[in-house]
Design a protein around this motif. Structure first.
Motif, mmCIF file in Angstrom:
data_model
loop_
_atom_site.group_PDB
_atom_site.id
_atom_site.type_symbol
_atom_site.label_atom_id
_atom_site.label_comp_id
_atom_site.label_asym_id
_atom_site.label_seq_id
_atom_site.Cartn_x
_atom_site.Cartn_y
_atom_site.Cartn_z
ATOM 1 N N GLU A 85 7.342 -5.227 8.112
ATOM 2 C CA GLU A 85 7.893 -4.050 7.658
ATOM 3 C C GLU A 85 6.615 -3.137 7.565
ATOM 4 O OE1 GLU A 85 9.182 -6.762 5.532
ATOM 5 O OE2 GLU A 85 11.236 -6.291 5.162
ATOM 6 N N GLY A 86 5.413 -3.563 7.451
ATOM 7 C CA GLY A 86 4.407 -2.354 7.505
ATOM 8 C C GLY A 86 3.647 -2.094 8.816
ATOM 9 N N SER A 87 4.527 -2.299 9.985
ATOM 10 C CA SER A 87 4.056 -2.176 11.461
ATOM 11 C C SER A 87 4.753 -0.858 11.641
ATOM 12 C CB SER A 87 4.763 -3.239 12.185
ATOM 13 O OG SER A 87 4.531 -2.909 13.409
ATOM 14 N N ILE A 88 4.129 -0.093 12.288
ATOM 15 C CA ILE A 88 4.667 1.122 13.014
ATOM 16 C C ILE A 88 5.756 0.845 14.069
ATOM 17 C CG2 ILE A 88 2.952 1.160 14.716
ATOM 18 C CD1 ILE A 88 3.985 4.215 12.769
ATOM 19 N N VAL A 89 5.665 -0.202 14.721
ATOM 20 C CA VAL A 89 6.591 -0.548 15.658
ATOM 21 C C VAL A 89 8.061 -0.805 14.637
ATOM 22 C CG1 VAL A 89 7.660 -2.398 16.992
ATOM 23 C CG2 VAL A 89 5.217 -1.695 17.169
ATOM 24 N N THR B 50 0.665 -5.127 13.254
ATOM 25 C CA THR B 50 1.095 -5.993 12.757
ATOM 26 C C THR B 50 1.859 -5.916 11.328
ATOM 27 O OG1 THR B 50 -1.012 -6.743 11.675
ATOM 28 C CG2 THR B 50 -0.611 -7.344 13.751
ATOM 29 N N GLY B 51 1.486 -5.147 10.863
ATOM 30 C CA GLY B 51 1.900 -4.926 9.277
ATOM 31 C C GLY B 51 0.891 -5.400 8.315
ATOM 32 N N GLY B 52 -0.144 -5.998 8.634
ATOM 33 C CA GLY B 52 -1.210 -6.658 7.908
ATOM 34 C C GLY B 52 -0.597 -7.860 6.895
ATOM 35 N N ASP B 53 -1.038 -7.710 5.578
ATOM 36 C CA ASP B 53 -0.873 -8.720 4.731
ATOM 37 C C ASP B 53 0.861 -8.434 4.350
ATOM 38 O OD1 ASP B 53 -3.171 -9.981 4.829
ATOM 39 O OD2 ASP B 53 -3.921 -8.873 3.100
ATOM 40 N N PHE B 54 1.174 -7.429 4.495
ATOM 41 C CA PHE B 54 2.596 -6.888 4.157
ATOM 42 C C PHE B 54 3.666 -7.559 5.026
ATOM 43 C CE2 PHE B 54 6.197 -3.971 3.080
ATOM 44 C CZ PHE B 54 6.337 -4.198 1.835
ATOM 45 N N THR C 240 0.887 -1.197 -0.127
ATOM 46 C CA THR C 240 -0.054 0.070 -0.030
ATOM 47 C C THR C 240 0.851 1.435 0.047
ATOM 48 O OG1 THR C 240 0.037 -0.022 2.546
ATOM 49 C CG2 THR C 240 -1.593 -1.295 1.402
ATOM 50 N N LEU C 241 0.322 2.632 -0.101
ATOM 51 C CA LEU C 241 1.256 3.660 0.097
ATOM 52 C C LEU C 241 1.805 3.758 1.261
ATOM 53 C CD1 LEU C 241 -1.176 6.210 -1.824
ATOM 54 C CD2 LEU C 241 0.701 5.350 -2.599
ATOM 55 N N TRP C 242 1.037 3.109 2.388
ATOM 56 C CA TRP C 242 1.634 3.291 3.686
ATOM 57 C C TRP C 242 2.798 2.409 3.830
ATOM 58 C CZ3 TRP C 242 3.417 5.018 8.003
ATOM 59 C CH2 TRP C 242 3.714 4.065 9.137
ATOM 60 N N SER C 243 2.641 1.234 3.280
ATOM 61 C CA SER C 243 3.887 0.186 3.248
ATOM 62 C C SER C 243 4.998 0.803 2.718
ATOM 63 C CB SER C 243 3.545 -1.361 2.873
ATOM 64 O OG SER C 243 3.299 -0.929 1.444
ATOM 65 N N ALA C 244 4.839 1.476 1.332
ATOM 66 C CA ALA C 244 5.802 2.042 0.500
ATOM 67 C C ALA C 244 6.653 3.165 1.396
ATOM 68 C CB ALA C 244 5.395 2.441 -0.463
ATOM 69 N N PHE C 245 5.789 4.109 2.219
ATOM 70 C CA PHE C 245 6.388 4.943 2.875
ATOM 71 C C PHE C 245 7.146 4.283 4.288
ATOM 72 C CE2 PHE C 245 5.547 8.111 6.499
ATOM 73 C CZ PHE C 245 6.405 9.172 5.991
ATOM 74 N N ALA C 246 6.524 3.167 4.680
ATOM 75 C CA ALA C 246 7.073 2.659 5.972
ATOM 76 C C ALA C 246 8.439 2.097 5.407
ATOM 77 C CB ALA C 246 6.436 1.382 6.359
ATOM 78 N N ILE C 247 8.708 1.582 4.305
ATOM 79 C CA ILE C 247 9.933 0.903 3.703
ATOM 80 C C ILE C 247 10.830 2.003 3.464
ATOM 81 C CG2 ILE C 247 10.897 -0.047 1.441
ATOM 82 C CD1 ILE C 247 9.899 -2.262 3.230
#
Length: 279
Positions: A250-254, A243-247, A177-184
């Motif tokens: 690396e999708g976790s805020i932690v 948890t990062g969901g399906d991603f 997602t856009l969030w996971s890309a930003f997280a990465i």
């Protein structure tokens, strides 16, 4: 006339974007060959081809830097190479272990041993996959791209651009997602870039990246959205922010927060060093 033409070609080849593109194309082709071979072989043979083509990628990188870019290659110096790689492995393992344990303590993950798991096969596949990603992605993003952009615009611009590009590179992964890309971008792009600017060698960054992916895969946590058949079955509970969901992790805020926390001292130490290239 011939001499002038030859000088112009040499200048073109030495231009940072030129050797970055040439190197990138070569590495992508070698990685593609490796992935094809991995689908056709298993076990020790697969590991042999993985090691062989990873070594080939490093040698090709050195050839491009020496004969196309015509620049020294201190980032792959043999001096203290193993020590730097081990330090990177410890850093990457610490990062993933602490991130995972934090999410477990907050109730986001629970692990159950996968009864049908073949530990030897799982560990071998995790190590192979992690090694491929670590070697090829670090040669490409931190070795070629970051140093080329650093040559043109300085290290901080290079860090920003490579971090954003690294995040966008993972948008095509499952569950992205856009969030996971930003997280990465923050936890991986900035952290790995900061590690390179601090240590000024690729061995440390490759070790960090390798341990990161290998531990995730062995645990059975999706690696940047890519499913991993690990030693455990991982059950997620609660919000995808945790948890990062399906991603995956690396999708976790932690993980994002911890990645930034680890990156900050690296950036401070990097800032205290004089620029590697003239900025």
């Amino acid at each position: 006339m011939k001499k002038t033409k030859s000088n112009n070609i040499e200048k073109l080849l030495r231009f940072p974007i030129t050797w970055m593109l040439i190197g990138g194309i070569v590495l992508i082709l070698v990685q593609g060959l490796l992935l094809v071979l991995m689908e056709r072989v298993e076990g020790a043979v697969s590991l042999f081809f993985t090691l062989l083509l990873c070594i080939a990628a490093i040698l090709l990188y050195k050839i491009i830097m020496k004969y196309v870019a015509q620049r020294p290659i201190p980032e792959l110096s043999r001096q203290h190479a193993w020590m730097e790689a081990v330090r990177g492995v410890i850093t990457g393992a610490f990062f993933i272990a602490v991130s995972t344990l934090t999410i477990v303590m907050l109730g986001g993950y629970s692990f159950q041993w996968a009864a049908a798991a073949d530990p030897a096969s799982i560990l071998l596949r995790s190590l192979e996959t992690a090694l491929i990603a670590a070697v090829f992605e670090e040669l490409l993003f931190r070795g070629l791209m970051l140093q080329a952009i650093q040559k043109l615009g300085g290290r901080w611009i290079a860090l920003a651009i490579t971090s954003l590009t690294f995040g966008a590179f993972h948008l095509g992964n499952p569950g992205a997602t856009l969030w996971s890309a930003f997280a990465i971008t923050l936890e991986a792009g900035v952290l790995l870039g900061a590690a390179f600017l601090w240590r000024r060698n690729l061995w440390f960054v490759i070790g960090l990246h390798f341990a990161w992916n290998a531990l995730e895969g062995a645990l059975g946590i999706p690696v940047s959205g890519l499913p991993a058949a690990g030693l455990f079955t991982v059950k997620t509970n609660g919000s995808a922010w945790l948890t990062g969901g399906d991603f995956g992790l690396e999708g976790s805020i932690v993980t994002v927060i911890l990645g930034i926390v680890i990156a900050i001292p690296m950036l401070i130490l990097a800032a205290r060093k004089p620029p590697k290239n003239k900025e």
